[in-house]
Design a protein around this motif. Sequence first.
Motif, PDB file in Angstrom:
ATOM      1  N   GLN A 116       0.822  -1.209   0.000  1.00 32.54           N
ATOM      2  CA  GLN A 116       0.000   0.000   0.000  1.00 32.54           C
ATOM      3  C   GLN A 116       0.861   1.265   0.000  1.00 32.54           C
ATOM      4  O   GLN A 116       0.506   2.275  -0.591  1.00 32.54           O
ATOM      5  N   TYR A 168      -1.826 -10.869   0.316  1.00 30.52           N
ATOM      6  CA  TYR A 168      -1.433 -10.225   1.577  1.00 30.52           C
ATOM      7  C   TYR A 168      -0.452 -11.128   2.312  1.00 30.52           C
ATOM      8  O   TYR A 168      -0.308 -12.331   1.990  1.00 30.52           O
ATOM      9  N   GLY A 191      -0.438  -5.570   2.389  1.00 30.86           N
ATOM     10  CA  GLY A 191      -1.373  -5.808   1.294  1.00 30.86           C
ATOM     11  C   GLY A 191      -0.599  -5.726  -0.003  1.00 30.86           C
ATOM     12  O   GLY A 191      -0.012  -4.689  -0.334  1.00 30.86           O
ATOM     13  N   MET A 215     -12.074  -9.150  -3.304  1.00 28.54           N
ATOM     14  CA  MET A 215     -11.228  -8.192  -2.608  1.00 28.54           C
ATOM     15  C   MET A 215     -10.786  -8.828  -1.292  1.00 28.54           C
ATOM     16  O   MET A 215     -11.614  -9.320  -0.513  1.00 28.54           O
ATOM     17  N   TYR A 217      -9.156  -7.925   2.268  1.00 32.31           N
ATOM     18  CA  TYR A 217      -9.008  -6.679   3.013  1.00 32.31           C
ATOM     19  C   TYR A 217      -9.023  -6.950   4.515  1.00 32.31           C
ATOM     20  O   TYR A 217      -9.324  -8.060   4.988  1.00 32.31           O
ATOM     21  N   ARG A 311      -6.339  -1.133  -5.919  1.00 32.22           N
ATOM     22  CA  ARG A 311      -6.330  -1.017  -4.462  1.00 32.22           C
ATOM     23  C   ARG A 311      -7.521  -0.195  -3.996  1.00 32.22           C
ATOM     24  O   ARG A 311      -7.925   0.776  -4.652  1.00 32.22           O
ATOM     25  N   SER A 313      -9.143   1.556  -0.233  1.00 29.36           N
ATOM     26  CA  SER A 313      -8.805   1.859   1.162  1.00 29.36           C
ATOM     27  C   SER A 313      -9.672   2.997   1.673  1.00 29.36           C
ATOM     28  O   SER A 313     -10.279   3.749   0.895  1.00 29.36           O
ATOM     29  N   TRP A 320      -9.755   0.963   6.728  1.00 26.48           N
ATOM     30  CA  TRP A 320      -9.499  -0.373   6.184  1.00 26.48           C
ATOM     31  C   TRP A 320      -8.674  -0.263   4.907  1.00 26.48           C
ATOM     32  O   TRP A 320      -8.501   0.812   4.340  1.00 26.48           O
ATOM     33  N   GLU A 321      -8.170  -1.399   4.441  1.00 25.78           N
ATOM     34  CA  GLU A 321      -7.399  -1.445   3.200  1.00 25.78           C
ATOM     35  C   GLU A 321      -7.583  -2.810   2.538  1.00 25.78           C
ATOM     36  O   GLU A 321      -7.760  -3.830   3.235  1.00 25.78           O
ATOM     37  N   GLY A 322      -7.587  -2.823   1.217  1.00 30.21           N
ATOM     38  CA  GLY A 322      -7.767  -4.087   0.501  1.00 30.21           C
ATOM     39  C   GLY A 322      -7.171  -4.029  -0.898  1.00 30.21           C
ATOM     40  O   GLY A 322      -6.805  -2.988  -1.423  1.00 30.21           O
TER      41      GLY A 322
END
Length: 329
Positions: A116, A168, A191, A215, A217, A311, A313, A320-322
């Motif tokens: 990320q 990840y 990620g 996805m 996340y 990506r 987020s 959150w992030e994915g």
Amino acid sequence: MKTTLPGKYILTLLATLILSACGSGGGASPSAMPQPKPEIGRPQTPPATESSPQEAPPLAPSETEAPSADNKAQQPSESQLESKPNQESNPQPPKHQERMPEADAEVFKRMQLRTQNGIEGEDLMKLVFNDSNKKIELTLLNPENKFIKHEMRTLRDSSGELIGYYGYALVNKPLKNDFGEYDGSQQPYFGLLDADESKRQRPEGLGEISYRGNMLYRYHESPAEILEADVSARYYGKEKNMSLNIHDHRGGLWTLHEDRSTKSSSRVAVDERGSVAGHLFFAGQNGGKQELNGTFSGGLYGQNGSVLTGRASHEGQNSWEGVVGAKAE
């Protein structure tokens, strides 16, 4: 008996003959004058003059006449004819040829360990390509470090060509003090996503293309809980835009919009290079009010843009992030 003509008569006759000869010679044209005949056996070459630019072509030799030595020197030999390339048997390739698919190893050389925040974690792990299953995988560099959780998914386009990966890694990294003694540990999370940028492209034609994928996340407040959501997207060739929906497994839904407003279009433009980006709005399982809840940035890759990846987020409360990976159906 001998007869003699008078002198006066002779003079008159001579004068008449002279006048007759002069009258006939003065009226004749130069072209009517007799031309000298060429000598037999020696061809005559007319002199080149500026007043006569067009010369009469020389007489061609008869079919039975053998070519002269000068003509033989000008004609190519059989060996020269054989060495000359035959243009008909070796046609030139067309200007526009279909691009030959690259080997997995060549594409993999351009892959990097992208997270990320850019390229991180290279002191912990590295990418490897597994020839047996034709997939991109992770390996740890230090045997003291251990994977808590990790997953890598290889991306291939509709022709089977390698495009990249998404996934990840959650790693347990022991810490040591100044004396070399173990002093706790860290659990960094990564990620991971990368795609070959040379293969990013917008689909051709005016048709529509549907994509499905996932996805991967996590919420920052629960760093060890890795979640998965279903991704569905649709590209509209006529308008050169696409819609994107992400369904979590709890009944929630993220919808991609063009601007930071729910009233903005839910079809986001795809530029000439295949890039797509927009704002995510989330609605809970009860179909409540949509709220701004993140951004998405990615693109279409591979044959006719058959791979969607990027990506997503959200910063702030419930951050959150994915990473997203999907393929044309």
